[in-house]
Write an enzyme that holds these catalytic residues in place. Structure first.
Site, PDB file in Angstrom:
ATOM      1  N   SER A   1      33.830  40.646  50.251  1.00  0.00           N
ATOM      2  CA  SER A   1      33.997  39.623  49.248  1.00  0.00           C
ATOM      3  C   SER A   1      35.283  39.420  48.264  1.00  0.00           C
ATOM      4  O   SER A   1      35.715  38.602  47.815  1.00  0.00           O
ATOM      5  CB  SER A   1      32.825  39.046  48.529  1.00  0.00           C
TER       6      SER A   1
ATOM      7  N   SER B   1      32.202  45.228  49.643  1.00  0.00           N
ATOM      8  CA  SER B   1      33.208  44.146  49.461  1.00  0.00           C
ATOM      9  C   SER B   1      34.210  44.659  48.460  1.00  0.00           C
ATOM     10  O   SER B   1      35.227  43.970  48.556  1.00  0.00           O
ATOM     11  CB  SER B   1      32.453  43.199  48.482  1.00  0.00           C
TER      12      SER B   1
ATOM     13  N   LYS C   1      38.934  40.176  39.901  1.00  0.00           N
ATOM     14  CA  LYS C   1      38.060  39.285  40.766  1.00  0.00           C
ATOM     15  C   LYS C   1      37.336  38.267  40.027  1.00  0.00           C
ATOM     16  O   LYS C   1      37.063  38.651  38.883  1.00  0.00           O
ATOM     17  CB  LYS C   1      36.908  40.183  41.666  1.00  0.00           C
TER      18      LYS C   1
END
Lengths: 486, 95, 484
Positions: A151, A175, A76
């Protein structure tokens, strides 16, 4: 190759069926062809990946292969990666090339894994749909009109689409678990403090936790083995031994006590999702587990408490983005205040500004007790709910999200977006671990079963998830999008 | 505790976020809806409940007083927008 | 109207750790800009703080030295504001649960009295960097080397009533921290900085007046001058029917005045909240007890001991205990000569004079405490007289000889105590001074005492200063009186 799990790929590399270079090249090709549509990567580090693959192949040839040697994954874009752009999905860091590696990045590299690049995300991890990215929304590989969740939406979509077998995510209010559920993969949020936060760009420091996202619980265990552990650079990381998380995967579930929080099956839950989750729970009963209802009475206060605590911490954490030492800086500032105000107004997106404003307001004089202190008191009550429940049962189960993935653009009102996280958010407030496991589909969109355990119960969660995956094949389903040349 | 535009402007100023009139008006709406949701907290009686700042009841570990970092100025300043003679440059600060 | 001044001080002491409070970067002073600002000090995205044990220990030692409560738990908070020298946009500090609770500092006043000034609390925090205002094309340069240096902020109660008391308090803090070795106390380099809160109120009124905070008053002298100016300003304002506004002011030593720092800027709202990156600091009893046991003797205790056990005057005790170096030197001299009063006289007289002339600190004295102690010993045992001793001191100061004995030997300064030799010298002086002898004889007996000085001087001269003056005096009196 792209359909295989990490452990299958490890076997393939070990047997010489293919090399790491071949594997990485194959995946880079898929990213090249498919990600234009999906938008799951912000940065693809092809050259570095091929170099790392060659080193991994050499290490293997020299008999120095470790658990992750030559295995591909993605990070990420919130993990600082030396020499690589690390944007956190923000215009603020569009030109930020990190001068150092996050602990997680260091550990994964030390274990021999090969990073293919940095995945798309909601800006500074603020969002539940990945629509809050400076780099545009990510699409859900199961349905390109749906969001992948957020997210860590880029990580989830990349794994689901077979661009990479695993990816690292972070979870502040769901997330990892919610996008894993939306994309039909497995995502583990470890106990707060289990994995170092050093080098992970902070959203809400007392809630943020990094974790693995992969196809199977077994792969999550492999990755957790590599990233868990005490880090002297993170005061909140926990000095506690790291077990081999793969050791107990096959332990039988006979006698397992499962609690179903009644608040997780109430109003707001899509009935089709409820049915799917109940069917999954029945699988556990056939495996010898017992099920009972429990209560987490303060569940409905979790979102309100979270939207005080997380924005408050974020408003302070994001103050360092001031256009002085790194990141975006506005053109020709006329004075200091202009430098700050324009830099930050240009660099941050809508949702980030919204949360900075809320956090700033709730911490300001005259409001602190009513909001921040109150939210922290409620946080204690919420944690106590879980501790009480774990006196009675071994794990809690429920839906990861009230609905399957919603359509892109469907939730324009911030509050209705926030309410999506009703089943995941309390977990971060309490600091306990949680895992989302593929459990079926509603209208062609995946549904995730969430399993929660008490602090440091990752081994148990992975065991429960793994046994479920031995008994079901939801995690083996692949979206049509992933089928090339179809 | 409804917010007005002045409250939003004040928060924006504290947070050094430049907002134009239109932005501020929009944020007043957004923030009021969020705070209305947050205000549900007031329904709970939390008398005598100690605030919880960290999810684990851990205590701070102390680091030995040793210099472990060396000069990496050039390396760190490569990502800086404006430097000269090793200093970060900002618009003139008037005391 | 009679006005009373009320003063409280916030003293920031840089702690003498090797590394920063939350990072492993060096705290050394004077490095090239930003060469000692590591990733954590720069507040790069993703970095985290880890607390330095030495900073904690030093803060606790200070607390113990002022007899303060040391709470079991202290907590770091974030103080949020934007400034270029504050890299993270917040300062990590301790707002609600400081590491040192209420304590007391004893200050000594010029009249020899002491006064107790209460300390409200002391807390740990990180220092900011520095803005350099030289012209970089109209820009300001920011150096973050100092960012993250540990500070102990010591906040007094408003217990001081004059500029002199404030200066005495600051000196007392200085002497405590340097005694403990937790700071070099170097005010010129900013190791100790001071904000002063000043208000005035009509004599006898209980309620405090509105205070002004004067920032960055960075020498003992400036504290007195800044307060003196500010008190006068406030009284003038009030007597003209005006009002003092609560504000921050800056002392300008060149113009000898304070002036308002407030621009149109709204009052700051620092939005303190517990730092989520740091956990509560828990100090167990054993740790605190261990630090207590290793505490050195502190200035107030030393001063009392110098007075009570060594019999020094209040003034001498206070001067000699002002710094640890001074006290250590004095005690070493005293041990070497065995006479505290003589040691005190020499250290404050001959030695301090010489040090001041050359601008040297006592720890850099060319005459060691042992050398000085031995020299005093030779006065006490009558080997040399006082005058010769000063010559020996000068010789030692200039490195002419290893110790007092060597100098005495080399210069032939040994006191002549042989009565026959002194007798002979006296007889010669009397024989050579018939006029003076006649005067002596004709004088009233009570005036003769003064006149004997001439003869003593002549005899000492004849002996090149080595004769024992008391002996000379006594023998001369005997012989001259016999002539009368």
């Amino acid at each position: 190759m792209h359909d295989k799990t990490l452990s299958e790929l490890a076997a393939g590399l070990a047997s010489g069926e293919f090399t790491s270079r071949e594997l990485i090249q194959h995946l880079l090709g898929r990213i090249e062809r498919l990600d234009g549509e999906l938008n799951s990567f912000i940065t693809v580090t092809s050259d570095a990946a091929l170099d790392a693959a060659d080193r991994a192949d050499a290490a293997r040839a020299a008999g120095r292969a470790g658990a992750l040697t030559g295995l591909p994954l993605a990070l990420k874009d919130i993990f600082c990666t030396q020499g690589v752009k690390t944007s956190a999905g923000s215009r603020m860091l569009d030109d930020f090339v990190s001068p150092y590696d996050a602990s997680v990045v260091e550990k994964l590299a030390a274990a021999g894994s090969v990073s293919l690049g940095k995945t798309n995300m909601d800006e500074f991890a603020m969002g539940s749909s990945n629509e809050n990215s400076h780099y545009g929304p990510v699409k859900n590989p199961w349905d390109l009109t749906a969001v992948p969740g957020g997210s860590s939406g880029g990580s989830a979509a990349a794994v689901a689409a077979g661009l990479v077998p695993a990816a690292m995510g972070t979870d502040t209010g769901g997330s990892i678990r919610q996008p894993a559920a939306f994309c039909g993969i497995t995502g583990l949020k470890p106990t707060y403090g289990r994995v170092s936060r050093y080098g992970m760009i902070a959203y809400a420091s007392s809630l943020d936790q990094a974790g693995p996202m992969a196809r199977t619980a077994e792969d999550c265990a492999l990755l957790l083995n590599a990233i868990a552990g005490h880090d002297l650079r993170d005061s909140t990381s926990v000095a506690r031994g790291v077990p081999d998380y793969t050791a107990e995967l096959d332990a039988p579930l006979a006698g397992l006590k499962i609690g179903l929080p009644k608040e997780y099956f109430g109003e707001g839950l899509d009935p089709a999702v409820a049915t799917t989750v109940h069917e999954a729970i029945e699988v556990f009963e056939t495996l010898g587990a017992s099920v009972r209802e429990v209560s987490l009475p303060h569940t409905h206060y979790a979102i309100p408490a979270y939207y005080v605590i997380a924005p408050a911490e974020a408003s302070s954490n994001l103050s360092r983005f001031d256009g002085v030492r790194f990141g975006h800086r506005c053109d020709d500032p006329k004075d200091l205040i202009d430098l700050y105000e324009r830099t930050r107004s240009e660099g941050f997106g809508e949702e980030v500004k919204r949360r900075i404003l809320i956090g700033t307001h709730t911490l300001s004089e005259g409001f602190f007790d009513a909001y921040y202190k109150k939210a922290q008191q409620v946080r204690r009550l919420i944690r106590q709910d879980f501790l009480d429940a774990f006196e009675q049962v071994d794990v809690l189960m429920g839906p990861a999200s009230p609905t399957p993935a919603f359509d892109l653009g469907a939730k324009s009102d911030p509050v209705s977006m926030y309410l999506q996280d009703i089943y995941t958010i309390a977990v971060n407030l309490a600091g306990i671990p949680g895992i989302s496991v593929p459990a079926g589909f509603v209208d062609g969109r995946p549904v995730g079963l969430q399993v929660l355990g008490t602090h440091f119960a990752e081994e148990r969660l992975l065991n429960v998830a793994h046994r479920f995956q031995q008994a079901t094949d939801w995690h083996l389903r692949r979206p049509a999008f992933a089928e090339e040349n179809a | 505790m409804a917010l007005e535009q002045a409250d939003v402007q004040r928060a924006a100023h504290l947070a050094r976020l430049g907002l134009n009139e239109g932005d501020a008006a929009r944020y007043v709406d957004d923030l009021n809806r969020i705070l209305a949701m947050v205000d549900q907290l007031q329904r709970l009686d939390t008398t005598d409940i100690a605030p919880l700042s960290h999810p684990l009841d851990a205590t701070q570990r102390l680091r030995a007083d040793e210099v472990t970092e060396s000069d990496q100025r050039d390396h760190f300043q490569r990502c800086a927008p404006a430097v000269e003679n090793g200093l970060y440059l900002v618009p003139r600060v008037v005391e | 109207m009679q006005w009373e001044t009320v003063i409280g001080l916030e003293v920031h002491v840089q702690l003498a750790t090797q590394s920063k409070i939350f990072s492993g970067a060096s705290t050394a002073f004077g490095a090239e800009p930003n060469t000692q600002a590591c990733a954590v000090d720069l507040g790069l995205p993703g970095v985290l703080p880890v607390l330095n044990e030495a900073a904690v220990a030093m803060a606790v030692q200070f607390g113990l030295a002022i007899h303060a409560e040391i709470p079991e738990v202290s907590i770091f908070d974030r103080k949020n504001y934007f400034y270029p020298d504050l890299p993270k946009g917040y300062q990590t500090s301790q707002m609600y649960h400081p590491i040192v609770g209420p304590g007391v500092v004893e200050i000594s006043l010029d009249d020899g009295d002491t006064k107790r000034v209460r300390v409200h609390h002391a807390h740990l925090e990180e220092d900011a960097g520095k803005s350099l205002h030289e012209d970089f094309h109209g820009m300001t340069g920011v150096d973050l080397n100092r960012a993250g240096t540990p500070l102990l902020e010591i906040v007094s109660e408003p217990d001081m009533r004059s500029a002199k008391e404030a200066a005495a308090y600051l000196k007392a803090i200085h002497s405590i921290v340097t005694y403990l070795g937790i700071s070099d106390g170097n005010m010129a380099e900013g190791s100790m900085r001071c904000d002063v809160n000043v208000s005035v109120r009509p004599q006898g009124q209980e309620a405090f007046g509105t205070r002004a905070e004067i920032k960055n008053v960075n020498s003992f002298r400036f504290v007195e001058r800044a307060i003196a100016f500010e008190v006068e300003r406030q009284i003038e304002l009030l007597e003209d029917g005006g009002e003092v506004i609560q504000e921050t002011r800056l002392f300008d030593p060149e113009r000898d005045e304070t002036r308002s720092m407030r621009t149109k800027e709204q009052a700051n709202d620092y939005r303190y909240f517990p730092c989520p990156d740091l956990l509560p600091v828990v100090l167990d009893r054993a740790y605190v007890d261990h630090l207590r046991e290793t505490l050195p003797e502190l200035p107030a205790d030393k001063r009392a001991r110098f007075q009570n056990e060594l019999g020094l005057s209040a003034y001498d005790a206070s001067v000699l205990s002002a710094t640890r170096e001074m006290a250590d030197y004095f005690e070493a001299v005293k041990d070497a000569c065995g006479d505290a009063k003589q040691a005190a006289n020499w250290v404050q007289g001959e030695l301090s004079g010489a040090l001041n002339r050359e601008g040297l600190a006592i720890q850099d004295s060319p005459v060691s405490a042992r050398q000085l102690g031995e020299l005093i010993g030779r006065v006490i045992d009558d080997t040399i007289n006082g005058k010769a001793a000063k010559q020996v001191f000068q010789a030692l100061w200039h490195g002419e000889g290893e110790n007092a004995d060597a100098v005495i030997e080399a210069k032939g300064l040994k006191q002549v105590t042989d009565t026959a030799a002194i007798d002979a010298m006296i007889d010669r002086v009397i024989a050579d001074s018939p006029a003076q002898v006649a005067q002596y004889r004709d004088a009233e007996p009570e005036k003769r005492g003064k006149m004997i000085g001439y003869f003593v001087g002549q005899v000492m001269k004849a002996s090149r200063g080595t004769a024992n003056p008391q002996q000379v005096n006594a023998l001369l009196k005997e012989k001259l009186d016999a002539l009368c």
